[in-house]
Design a protein around this motif. Structure first.
Motif, PDB file in Angstrom:
ATOM      1  N   HIS A   1      -9.347   1.870   0.160  1.00  0.00           N
ATOM      2  CA  HIS A   1      -8.579   1.159  -0.846  1.00  0.00           C
ATOM      3  C   HIS A   1      -7.340   0.525  -0.222  1.00  0.00           C
ATOM      4  O   HIS A   1      -6.961  -0.601  -0.556  1.00  0.00           O
TER       5      HIS A   1
ATOM      6  N   CYS B   1       0.813  -1.227   0.000  1.00  0.00           N
ATOM      7  CA  CYS B   1       0.000   0.000   0.000  1.00  0.00           C
ATOM      8  C   CYS B   1       0.839   1.266   0.000  1.00  0.00           C
ATOM      9  O   CYS B   1       0.304   2.363   0.194  1.00  0.00           O
TER      10      CYS B   1
ATOM     11  N   ARG C   1      -5.970  -8.144   0.534  1.00  0.00           N
ATOM     12  CA  ARG C   1      -5.690  -9.018  -0.606  1.00  0.00           C
ATOM     13  C   ARG C   1      -4.241  -9.474  -0.611  1.00  0.00           C
ATOM     14  O   ARG C   1      -3.933 -10.631  -0.844  1.00  0.00           O
TER      15      ARG C   1
ATOM     16  N   THR D   1      -6.531  -3.383  -0.289  1.00  0.00           N
ATOM     17  CA  THR D   1      -5.274  -3.851  -0.894  1.00  0.00           C
ATOM     18  C   THR D   1      -4.483  -4.682   0.111  1.00  0.00           C
ATOM     19  O   THR D   1      -3.927  -5.730  -0.222  1.00  0.00           O
TER      20      THR D   1
END
Lengths: 130, 130
Positions: free
Chosen positions: B108, A117, B115, B112
């Motif tokens: 987000h 990220c 995942r 992320t």
């Protein structure tokens, strides 16, 4: 030359740079089974070799450390901490293989998340005031 | 057939399946600049169109919601919430572009991270007792 101890620092003592932290919590029935506090405690046991010393290093009462570890052990298939009874040093504690695996995986997840990220985190930081 | 309402559930009511949550916190000088509570509040403002309704939907006092948003706005280059003064509906509130971007990036990042770490998270869950 060492600056005179009486002179105040020119700017704020703490860094104004924002700090980004990922925290992973595994809950069950609304209770935290595994979270950052328990992982820090396991690392302290690993470092110090005893629950007493681990608690002290985290500025936590022995009772609280013991309860957290008891709660953690109850959540796991195999206990995370193995406490020796008696012995020359009054019985130290160490992480079991399951405990070591738990710490390793937890820290790896945090690290992977931060790497995955990184770009978005920079964008988030960009929204902050200087 | 609906079971009789008086019969107790056979097992625990809450799901025993562990829940994994990533929490991202951006702190500065030890204070949380951006964290899950503020993001939830922004989403509630976006959904409800007012700070009063947002606070209510989160079971939070208006005062607390206002203070959190004030604290958040002070951390950002541009405010996250824009409150209309007066008007037919007594002044609603909505997210600014900066506020929308903040929520979008934050969610987000969480997505992320989950995942990217899915395999390790499964391994972590495997350490938990059934």
């Amino acid at each position: 030359m060492t600056p005179p101890p009486s002179s105040p620092p020119a700017g704020p003592v703490a860094s104004p740079e924002p700090l980004v932290r990922f925290r992973l919590r595994i809950t069950r029935d609304g209770q935290v089974a595994v979270g950052p506090g328990k992982i820090e405690l396991l690392e302290a046991v690993q470092r110090t070799g005893s629950i007493t010393a681990a608690a002290k290093s985290l500025d936590m009462s022995y009772r609280r450390a013991w309860l957290l570890l008891d709660e953690l052990n109850a959540c796991l298939k195999a206990p995370a901490v193995d406490s020796a009874q008696g012995g020359a040093h009054g019985g130290g504690s160490r992480l079991t293989e399951a405990g070591q695996e738990l710490v390793r995986l937890y820290r790896h997840v945090e690290h992977t998340a931060e790497r995955a990220c990184a770009a978005d985190i920079e964008r988030l930081k960009d929204l902050l005031a200087r």
